[in-house]
Design an enzyme around this catalytic site. Sequence first.
Site, mmCIF file in Angstrom:
data_model
loop_
_atom_site.group_PDB
_atom_site.id
_atom_site.type_symbol
_atom_site.label_atom_id
_atom_site.label_comp_id
_atom_site.label_asym_id
_atom_site.label_seq_id
_atom_site.Cartn_x
_atom_site.Cartn_y
_atom_site.Cartn_z
ATOM 1 N N HIS B 55 0.855 -1.182 0.000
ATOM 2 C CA HIS B 55 0.000 0.000 0.000
ATOM 3 C C HIS B 55 0.898 1.240 0.000
ATOM 4 O O HIS B 55 2.057 1.186 0.415
ATOM 5 C CB HIS B 55 -0.893 -0.009 1.250
ATOM 6 C CG HIS B 55 -2.021 -0.994 1.183
ATOM 7 N ND1 HIS B 55 -3.025 -1.053 2.121
ATOM 8 C CD2 HIS B 55 -2.303 -1.955 0.267
ATOM 9 C CE1 HIS B 55 -3.886 -2.003 1.796
ATOM 10 N NE2 HIS B 55 -3.468 -2.575 0.675
ATOM 11 N N GLU B 57 0.968 3.795 1.911
ATOM 12 C CA GLU B 57 1.470 4.167 3.242
ATOM 13 C C GLU B 57 2.708 3.356 3.630
ATOM 14 O O GLU B 57 3.671 3.890 4.204
ATOM 15 C CB GLU B 57 0.402 3.907 4.322
ATOM 16 C CG GLU B 57 -0.886 4.687 4.178
ATOM 17 C CD GLU B 57 -1.959 3.913 3.425
ATOM 18 O OE1 GLU B 57 -1.638 3.293 2.370
ATOM 19 O OE2 GLU B 57 -3.113 3.916 3.866
ATOM 20 N N CYS B 85 -6.091 1.374 6.000
ATOM 21 C CA CYS B 85 -6.652 0.075 6.392
ATOM 22 C C CYS B 85 -6.007 -0.357 7.718
ATOM 23 O O CYS B 85 -5.088 0.300 8.211
ATOM 24 C CB CYS B 85 -6.376 -0.971 5.304
ATOM 25 S SG CYS B 85 -4.691 -1.601 5.282
ATOM 26 N N CYS B 88 -2.189 -0.659 7.656
ATOM 27 C CA CYS B 88 -1.460 0.614 7.582
ATOM 28 C C CYS B 88 -1.570 1.411 8.881
ATOM 29 O O CYS B 88 -0.619 2.079 9.281
ATOM 30 C CB CYS B 88 -1.932 1.416 6.371
ATOM 31 S SG CYS B 88 -1.430 0.621 4.819
#
Lengths: 154, 154
Positions: B55, B57, B85, B88
């Site tokens: 992701h 992040e 999410c 993260c």
Amino acid sequence: MKTVADERFMRLAINEAIKGGAADEVPVGAVVVKDGKVIARAHNEKEKRNCALYHAEILAIRRAAKKLGNWYLEGCTLYVTLEPCVMCVGAIVNSRLDRVVYGAADPRFGFLGSVADIPRDYPTNHVFEKETGVLGEECGALLTEFFRKKRAKR
Amino acid sequence: MKTVADERFMRLAINEAIKGGAADEVPVGAVVVKDGKVIARAHNEKEKRNCALYHAEILAIRRAAKKLGNWYLEGCTLYVTLEPCVMCVGAIVNSRLDRVVYGAADPRFGFLGSVADIPRDYPTNHVFEKETGVLGEECGALLTEFFRKKRAKR
């Protein structure tokens, strides 16, 4: 349900944790198993890599995805010596592992039964089977001993 | 508290999201800022790297730690176009960022206010400041448009 193979694979995760401890990492180890075969092994490498993301679970999942050439880890079981933190539970959900087996519970930072149980407490998009306490005492003793030695050195 | 710089940095995160979308990744972008300077930029690279961990992040945090030579991201703010999410959010806690600013809320998978608010709902070992809805409509529109086009192609 515990399988006869669970202790055998957890022992491999413990071997990884021991390797981590020898390298002055917090001793947590993990393996990913598919169709009865180990496809990835890892231990915590936070200090070596100077990055808080490199928990054993993250490295094992990354290596498993690379090995399979697929981010979707269907049919895979993750064995890890310590109950996963919130980041690692999220990584397990995102990677769609079928099953997670952990050794020692983590009453402070464990998000798979202790502080919370993310896939059961919330409507996530993936639910997986879990098994707890496999060789838990042995897994926990590695951590207790590591931190006892650390404190004695200070 | 929103600062005048927040929109400026979120715009850079949006640029990253757009780059991701152009590469057929779900368009989410992130930047890490320290002392008023961008030290890391990233967009979602799940498809490219074939791994569910990548992701925006996670990549931004990893790059920031590498840049600073330190896993401890004290004094850093993460700007991200979509609410993080659960994985993260855990990565943010583990990396000790001071502040997180996100654009669009994620009612299905967001664990920083929508489905849950992990650092406020549970006793984690790090609490950080958060700011929500900065250029949120623009951030959300990127995602809506991306999925609309995907559906049209099927």
